[in-house]
Design a protein around this motif. Sequence first.
Motif, mmCIF file in Angstrom:
data_model
loop_
_atom_site.group_PDB
_atom_site.id
_atom_site.type_symbol
_atom_site.label_atom_id
_atom_site.label_comp_id
_atom_site.label_asym_id
_atom_site.label_seq_id
_atom_site.Cartn_x
_atom_site.Cartn_y
_atom_site.Cartn_z
ATOM 1 N N SER A 563 0.897 -1.120 -0.053
ATOM 2 C CA SER A 563 0.052 0.063 0.090
ATOM 3 C C SER A 563 0.835 1.076 0.144
ATOM 4 O O SER A 563 2.044 1.426 -0.080
ATOM 5 N N HIS A 577 -4.148 0.885 -2.217
ATOM 6 C CA HIS A 577 -4.460 -0.382 -1.251
ATOM 7 C C HIS A 577 -4.905 -1.410 -1.971
ATOM 8 O O HIS A 577 -5.612 -1.041 -3.171
ATOM 9 N N TYR A 616 -0.048 -2.222 13.226
ATOM 10 C CA TYR A 616 -0.329 -1.525 12.412
ATOM 11 C C TYR A 616 -1.784 -1.591 12.220
ATOM 12 O O TYR A 616 -2.556 -2.653 11.998
ATOM 13 N N ASP A 618 -5.087 -0.547 9.700
ATOM 14 C CA ASP A 618 -5.244 -0.532 8.164
ATOM 15 C C ASP A 618 -6.293 0.598 8.334
ATOM 16 O O ASP A 618 -7.644 0.483 8.694
ATOM 17 N N PHE A 627 -10.492 -6.029 7.006
ATOM 18 C CA PHE A 627 -9.170 -5.490 7.266
ATOM 19 C C PHE A 627 -8.880 -4.979 8.758
ATOM 20 O O PHE A 627 -7.867 -4.322 8.875
ATOM 21 N N TRP A 631 -1.864 -5.470 12.213
ATOM 22 C CA TRP A 631 -1.127 -5.779 10.989
ATOM 23 C C TRP A 631 0.214 -5.781 11.247
ATOM 24 O O TRP A 631 0.738 -4.702 12.115
ATOM 25 N N ALA A 633 3.573 -4.227 9.668
ATOM 26 C CA ALA A 633 3.869 -3.043 8.512
ATOM 27 C C ALA A 633 5.213 -2.461 8.663
ATOM 28 O O ALA A 633 5.725 -2.352 9.683
ATOM 29 N N GLN A 648 2.586 -4.671 4.250
ATOM 30 C CA GLN A 648 1.834 -5.152 5.457
ATOM 31 C C GLN A 648 1.548 -6.718 5.322
ATOM 32 O O GLN A 648 1.042 -6.938 4.208
#
Length: 692
Positions: A563, A577, A616, A618, A627, A631, A633, A648
């Motif tokens: 992303s 993304h 992270y 999103d 989502f 995450w 990242a 990610q």
Amino acid sequence: MPDAIDVSATPSDLTLVQDEQQRTKSRELSRAPFEAPPAIPGYDLLHRLGEGSFGAVWLAREKRTGKQVAIKFYTRGQGVDWSLLSREVEKLAVLYTSRNIVGLLDVGWDHEPPYFVMEYLENGSLASRLKEGPLSASHAVRITRSVAEALVHAHGAGILHCDLKPANVLIDGNMDARLGDFGQSRLVTEMSPALGTLYFMAPEQARLDGIPDARWDVYALGALLFHMLTGAPPFRTPEAEAKLAQARTIEERLVVYQQVLEASPAPTAHRTQSGVDWRLADIVDRCLERDPQKRVANAQIVLDMLEARDNARAKRPLMVVGALGPVLFLVALYWIASTVGPRIVRTAEHELLQQALAGDAVSARILASSIETEVRIRQDELVDTADWTYVRQMIRDSHQRTKDELSQLNKGNFPDAELQLAFDKVTNHIKVLEQRLAQADRTLDESWFICDAQGRQIYRFPDAGKSLSESFHWRDYFHGRGEELDESVPHDKVSPRTKTGVSLAYLSTSSSKYKVSFATPVWDEDQKTVLGVMARGVHITDLLDQWEPQIGKEGRPDDRFLSLLETRGNRPHLLDHLRIEEALKRVGTQERGEVILRVSPAVEKALETTDRLEDYRDPIAQLDPKFDGPWLAAFYPVGNTGWTAVVQERRNLTLEPLGQMQGVLTRGALSAFLVFSVLLGVLWYFLHRASL
């Protein structure tokens, strides 16, 4: 010591670094005998150690100290690109502090022929030692650890070796290994391919367009360990040698090599060697994974695995104690379960996350460099075009024309041949540039356009449409202030940009997609007055399509992807993304924009201090719950564009192996507890009977 010393190498051992024309020239040069090079001040040449396609290596004595050194002369440098010859010196100079890398002592590029001086290691190369047969497991592990430490040092300095093999591993007087020959090395930011040596090259390295990766060196490290244990590199068979011998060009050999690796079963010869336990065999297998996603991510992990193996071997005596003392075992089991167990889980979790983030960080750096290169190429083409006299003529002639008159010009109806020539020249040049993009499978521009000094659009290709003659003086691509102004701002309050740059992303009025424009001022002949602005626009999601397939996991694209963040202006927000277009469709046109897709304050703060995050969030999760959640990242800025590349991947999937391991350990612990409880009961029964 360089390749030249290993004069007994077979053709399949040679590093693939030249095309057919270069190989022909090298063969012609190699027929000439080596002559003793001219004297070097401060050194006495003793005798030649070896020779190769680019020159010879001589043993010499330093006059002041009497110390023996090795001097590499590029006596045949006229047949090769000098950037290849200097690459090794540059990398050795950066890595001179590592005790596991051959030390660089002196350089003489002004000498004829050029040379550089390095340490002389009297025990020669590992390739020479392996001619006598395989090494013991302990000796092979010792060399592997030294080479891995050298790779960790090199990778930490941003250098990938790209040609690890026995001939490039030297043995010093203490029988310790040193890594040498960085002639094929690459920086982690370089996109140029590097061909290594057959049977030591990872499958994805055996391509003329491969992107350098730390996992190339990991594969070669596994092949090196396999060779030391078995006496031959993996996948090397008489059948494979015969197929490779039939290939006429490097391209054909690479294809055959990839086919051999794909068709061959996983090597197992190392598992039958004396001293090779399952942990050591597992290290070899994980390094030789043909799928880079399954392969060990970097050399530090290999060191950690070797360290874990040493720790496991050191604990073997405790197994005996446990067998003799079931009571102690039960006590220890309870203690481990209640205290040490959670710490082990936390440590393992941390290591798994760090390993994944390290790989993501390398990918983010490489991708950011690729995107930066693409932006620079497009900007350079734009600047060259904007400097044309024809573009100046178009702006001057179109300045006072009405919308209908401009429409006629863009439709090909010209008042005179001179103006028609200007429009045709510019349009045909743009078509040629777009054809080059298409031929290279690169993303096409959405449009090219020119605005006069008041921001009025006087030219657009293709499809001028309703935007022709409209004023876009408020757009960032026109004024370059780093913000979008209100449309009502008077024209005389806004001046055209004076520098080339990338605009802020905006929603295209024609496609309702995020779009950026590469814009540059059009100066008059004296470079004193800006006549207008020329720009080329591209949908940001389309621009990144060419790199996204390299990031995703096979069959699971939603689990790891690329992303892009815009970091200029207010809080950083999402530009591209995997699911940005679907997300934008879920809201009304008036609500679309960076506000909805801003990163969280925590992420914004973290971006100022780190290049990776374990938690992270999103921004797309605001519109698509799929989502949501934490995450992993890794971030890396894309040059001076104001963008940040993000790689990610789902945190919970990274930790899946740990959860499975915990389940196995829990069930195993319960079974062990029951078994040893029974054994303890039986022991107590017999002890009780004996005491009667």
